[in-house]
Design a protein around this motif. Structure first.
Motif, mmCIF file in Angstrom:
data_model
loop_
_atom_site.group_PDB
_atom_site.id
_atom_site.type_symbol
_atom_site.label_atom_id
_atom_site.label_comp_id
_atom_site.label_asym_id
_atom_site.label_seq_id
_atom_site.Cartn_x
_atom_site.Cartn_y
_atom_site.Cartn_z
ATOM 1 N N MET A 136 9.369 23.590 -3.350
ATOM 2 C CA MET A 136 9.445 22.201 -2.911
ATOM 3 C C MET A 136 9.015 21.239 -4.019
ATOM 4 S SD MET A 136 8.631 21.421 0.954
ATOM 5 C CE MET A 136 6.934 21.086 0.816
ATOM 6 N N LEU A 195 3.547 9.840 -6.431
ATOM 7 C CA LEU A 195 3.882 9.287 -5.113
ATOM 8 C C LEU A 195 5.344 9.525 -4.760
ATOM 9 C CD1 LEU A 195 2.635 7.209 -2.822
ATOM 10 C CD2 LEU A 195 4.536 5.903 -3.694
ATOM 11 N N LYS A 208 -2.840 14.279 -1.022
ATOM 12 C CA LYS A 208 -2.382 13.735 -2.301
ATOM 13 C C LYS A 208 -2.136 12.231 -2.200
ATOM 14 C CE LYS A 208 -0.536 16.051 -6.128
ATOM 15 N NZ LYS A 208 0.218 17.204 -6.588
ATOM 16 N N VAL A 209 -1.560 11.814 -1.084
ATOM 17 C CA VAL A 209 -1.287 10.379 -0.891
ATOM 18 C C VAL A 209 -2.600 9.603 -0.774
ATOM 19 C CG1 VAL A 209 -0.252 8.698 0.694
ATOM 20 C CG2 VAL A 209 1.016 10.720 0.071
ATOM 21 N N LYS A 226 5.561 30.044 9.982
ATOM 22 C CA LYS A 226 6.315 28.855 9.562
ATOM 23 C C LYS A 226 5.554 27.585 9.946
ATOM 24 C CE LYS A 226 10.675 26.520 9.929
ATOM 25 N NZ LYS A 226 12.044 26.520 10.318
ATOM 26 N N ARG A 284 0.248 23.171 6.641
ATOM 27 C CA ARG A 284 -0.460 23.139 5.353
ATOM 28 C C ARG A 284 0.225 22.194 4.362
ATOM 29 N NH1 ARG A 284 -0.190 28.366 2.369
ATOM 30 N NH2 ARG A 284 1.284 27.148 1.206
ATOM 31 N N GLN A 285 1.568 22.226 4.360
ATOM 32 C CA GLN A 285 2.320 21.347 3.453
ATOM 33 C C GLN A 285 2.097 19.882 3.807
ATOM 34 O OE1 GLN A 285 6.260 22.982 3.958
ATOM 35 N NE2 GLN A 285 6.059 24.349 2.220
ATOM 36 N N LYS A 286 2.081 19.591 5.100
ATOM 37 C CA LYS A 286 1.845 18.209 5.540
ATOM 38 C C LYS A 286 0.456 17.751 5.119
ATOM 39 C CE LYS A 286 4.868 17.798 9.553
ATOM 40 N NZ LYS A 286 4.948 17.860 11.002
ATOM 41 N N VAL A 299 9.707 18.512 3.820
ATOM 42 C CA VAL A 299 8.904 19.186 4.863
ATOM 43 C C VAL A 299 9.553 18.959 6.228
ATOM 44 C CG1 VAL A 299 6.687 19.131 6.084
ATOM 45 C CG2 VAL A 299 6.713 19.138 3.616
ATOM 46 N N SER A 331 -1.298 18.868 2.688
ATOM 47 C CA SER A 331 -1.337 18.701 1.225
ATOM 48 C C SER A 331 -0.767 17.336 0.822
ATOM 49 C CB SER A 331 -0.586 19.861 0.577
ATOM 50 O OG SER A 331 0.266 19.435 -0.411
ATOM 51 N N ILE A 332 0.321 16.912 1.486
ATOM 52 C CA ILE A 332 0.913 15.595 1.187
ATOM 53 C C ILE A 332 -0.080 14.484 1.552
ATOM 54 C CG2 ILE A 332 2.752 13.970 1.866
ATOM 55 C CD1 ILE A 332 4.607 16.412 2.121
ATOM 56 N N ILE A 384 -3.689 8.973 -4.211
ATOM 57 C CA ILE A 384 -2.859 7.917 -4.820
ATOM 58 C C ILE A 384 -3.291 6.549 -4.294
ATOM 59 C CG2 ILE A 384 -0.494 7.007 -4.999
ATOM 60 C CD1 ILE A 384 0.441 9.991 -4.777
ATOM 61 N N GLU A 385 -3.572 6.492 -3.002
ATOM 62 C CA GLU A 385 -4.000 5.224 -2.392
ATOM 63 C C GLU A 385 -5.308 4.751 -3.010
ATOM 64 O OE1 GLU A 385 -5.252 5.340 1.656
ATOM 65 O OE2 GLU A 385 -4.640 3.271 2.033
ATOM 66 N N LEU A 440 2.661 27.174 7.679
ATOM 67 C CA LEU A 440 3.067 26.714 6.345
ATOM 68 C C LEU A 440 3.356 25.215 6.356
ATOM 69 C CD1 LEU A 440 3.982 27.578 3.420
ATOM 70 C CD2 LEU A 440 6.270 27.738 4.353
ATOM 71 N N ILE A 441 4.089 24.765 7.357
ATOM 72 C CA ILE A 441 4.450 23.342 7.445
ATOM 73 C C ILE A 441 3.201 22.483 7.645
ATOM 74 C CG2 ILE A 441 5.642 21.656 8.920
ATOM 75 C CD1 ILE A 441 7.886 23.824 9.141
ATOM 76 N N LEU A 474 5.012 4.965 2.494
ATOM 77 C CA LEU A 474 5.446 6.289 2.980
ATOM 78 C C LEU A 474 5.592 6.297 4.498
ATOM 79 C CD1 LEU A 474 3.575 8.943 0.829
ATOM 80 C CD2 LEU A 474 5.775 7.920 0.455
ATOM 81 N N SER A 523 11.272 28.756 5.728
ATOM 82 C CA SER A 523 10.953 27.501 5.028
ATOM 83 C C SER A 523 10.837 27.709 3.530
ATOM 84 C CB SER A 523 9.639 26.953 5.543
ATOM 85 O OG SER A 523 9.700 26.782 6.913
ATOM 86 N N ASN A 575 0.857 -1.192 0.000
ATOM 87 C CA ASN A 575 0.000 0.000 0.000
ATOM 88 C C ASN A 575 0.899 1.251 0.000
ATOM 89 O OD1 ASN A 575 -1.624 2.199 0.904
ATOM 90 N ND2 ASN A 575 -3.095 0.735 1.722
ATOM 91 N N PRO A 576 0.655 2.223 -0.884
ATOM 92 C CA PRO A 576 1.523 3.412 -0.926
ATOM 93 C C PRO A 576 1.597 4.160 0.402
ATOM 94 C CG PRO A 576 -0.419 3.710 -2.312
ATOM 95 C CD PRO A 576 -0.370 2.267 -1.934
ATOM 96 N N VAL A 577 0.490 4.157 1.144
ATOM 97 C CA VAL A 577 0.491 4.857 2.446
ATOM 98 C C VAL A 577 1.437 4.138 3.407
ATOM 99 C CG1 VAL A 577 -0.942 5.564 4.403
ATOM 100 C CG2 VAL A 577 -1.855 5.701 2.098
ATOM 101 N N ASP A 608 5.695 26.078 -1.321
ATOM 102 C CA ASP A 608 5.201 24.893 -2.054
ATOM 103 C C ASP A 608 5.820 24.774 -3.436
ATOM 104 O OD1 ASP A 608 3.746 24.558 0.145
ATOM 105 O OD2 ASP A 608 1.785 24.974 -0.740
ATOM 106 N N GLU A 638 5.798 12.998 -3.730
ATOM 107 C CA GLU A 638 5.271 13.206 -2.368
ATOM 108 C C GLU A 638 6.237 12.622 -1.336
ATOM 109 O OE1 GLU A 638 2.661 15.177 -1.781
ATOM 110 O OE2 GLU A 638 2.609 15.374 -3.955
#
Lengths: 182, 256
Positions: A80, A54, B237-238, B223, B229-231, A64, B233-234, B241-242, B226-227, A13, A74, A8-10, A77, A57
């Motif tokens: 990154m 994937l 997206k995952v 900061k 929000r980035q987490k 991140v 977003s990941i 994908i799943e 932002l982090i 990761l 930082s 599973n991709p999750v 988006d 990500e």
């Protein structure tokens, strides 16, 4: 690749998250130790199995973590996403363990320091340094293997020298000479 | 005999501001004097004068001067004494003695102590905040002390001038100050955190907070935001994908 597709991709990761960085870093001395480790897949293979999204990500997850780790400004988006794509496109031959090890070493300040902000260019130049180290480690590993092989041959009780062998097989001497040996 | 003293500069200031309704306190004082039997006719007259000229501050002042203030009126033993520092009601000799005693004493000691206490509490709250958030002790300079006093004034003003005014006592101001420093999430201000900077940025930060309009005020820095929000977003997206992976696995199983 078929085996990888079953995971599973999750889960994938979750296994290779930022915590893995420290675990790999503490248990590994040379990069070559994780290059051919069991269960390792190159970024390209992972990309083919699950799609490019994937693997991007996956890289972003580590970026991140780096962002969070550094006290500096930082990456946003856009930076990154672009950096993750660059890493996958240019260094797709490294595996997930190596990437985790790279981020662990980057966090330890081995390759560079960040001033003001987490800089994608510095990360890329650090990755280049890491790959040089990888090349050296692999060469050393290759040399060690060769030395081992030579030693094994030398220490073999049944092994004989070339001169002794020619004495035992005089008919082969002419054949060898005609082929340019001896 | 009782002696009632009011700082004259307050009276003068209020009169010259042309807000006659504000001199009501003097009328009230004279009424109290009257009830206590301290005041006699002449004072009643003054009181009446105050009431009658209530509409005009300048009129009152001219009446007041004409009545010969600072001297005994109508031969009575009670005078209304106006000096540079006090307006006093009471026996002339007693008033003068009291005034001399007062001049010897340090002026407004209690008020100063109160101010120092509030200032010290605000300073302690600020230093605690710096220690907690930046893990460093704050080097306090005279510039910071000036800024701190200004900030106290600004907080007092903003609390008093709201649609629903908030208490402006020591506790209220301290509470306001604490919630203000906790609500600062401007990156630049946090990077240059000092008493002078937070005082300068008071209006700006207040507007930011009011724009948040009902959202809970946290100490989350840009900061961290932002982090987070980035987490997120990941994760999103995952999940996609799943889902795709699950669908492809299902199709693969059917093919098998």
């Amino acid at each position: 690749m078929k085996e990888l597709r079953k995971i599973n991709p999750v889960e994938f990761l979750a296994t290779f998250n930022a915590d893995m960085e420290a675990a790999i870093s503490s248990s590994v001395n040379d990069i070559s130790d994780v290059t051919f480790i069991n269960g390792s897949y190159s970024l390209n293979v992972i990309s083919l199995s699950y799609g490019e999204d994937l693997i991007c990500e996956f890289v972003k997850m580590h970026l991140v973590s780096l962002n969070e780790y550094c006290s500096t400004k930082s990456m946003d988006d856009t930076m990154m996403n672009e950096l993750a794509r660059q890493i996958v496109a240019q260094y797709g031959y490294i595996n997930q363990f190596e990437l985790c090890l790279f981020f662990a070493r980057l966090k330890s300040g081995r390759y560079c320091e960040f001033y003001g902000s987490v800089d994608p260019l510095k990360i890329m130049s650090s990755l280049n340094k890491f790959l040089e180290e990888r090349k050296d480690d692999l060469s050393k590993m290759e040399a060690r293997k060769n030395m081992e092989q030579v030693r094994m041959q030398r220490d073999n009780p049944r092994a004989i020298s070339y001169n002794d062998w020619i004495k035992l097989h005089p008919e082969d001497e002419k054949l060898l000479k005609s082929c340019g040996f001896g | 005999m009782k002696d009632y003293s009011i700082p004259s500069d307050v009276l003068h200031r209020e009169i010259f501001r042309k807000h006659p309704e504000r001199i009501a306190w003097l009328v009230k004082l004279l009424d109290v004097c009257n009830e206590d039997g301290v005041i006699e006719m002449s004072y009643q007259e003054v009181a009446n004068m105050l009431v009658t000229t209530k509409g005009s501050a300048t009129k009152f002042l001219s009446h007041f001067i004409q009545s010969g203030n600072g001297a005994e009126t109508d031969g009575k033993r009670i005078v209304l004494c106006v000096s540079n520092s006090y307006v006093s009601c009471g026996n002339a000799s007693e008033t003068m003695r009291k005034r001399k005693e007062d001049e010897k004493k340090p002026k407004r000691v209690s008020k100063k102590t109160k101010e120092t206490t509030l200032f010290a509490r605000v300073r302690a709250a600020f230093e605690d905040f710096v220690k907690e958030h930046f893990e460093e002790a704050y080097y306090w300079t005279p510039k910071d002390a000036v800024a701190c006093n200004r900030l106290i004034k600004e907080i007092t003003f903003s609390r008093a001038n709201r649609p629903n005014p908030l208490p402006v006592d020591d506790e209220g101001i301290l509470e306001g100050f604490t919630s203000y420093i906790n609500s600062i999430n401007d990156k630049w201000v946090l990077e240059h955190f000092s008493m002078a900077i937070i005082t300068q940025s008071f209006q700006q930060i207040r507007q930011q907070i009011s724009l948040q309009n009902g959202k809970s005020i946290t100490t989350e820095t840009p900061k961290q935001f932002l982090i987070k929000r980035q987490k997120q977003s990941i994760v999103d997206k995952v999940s996609e994908i799943e889902l795709r992976w699950k669908q492809s696995q299902g199709e693969g199983a059917e093919e098998d």
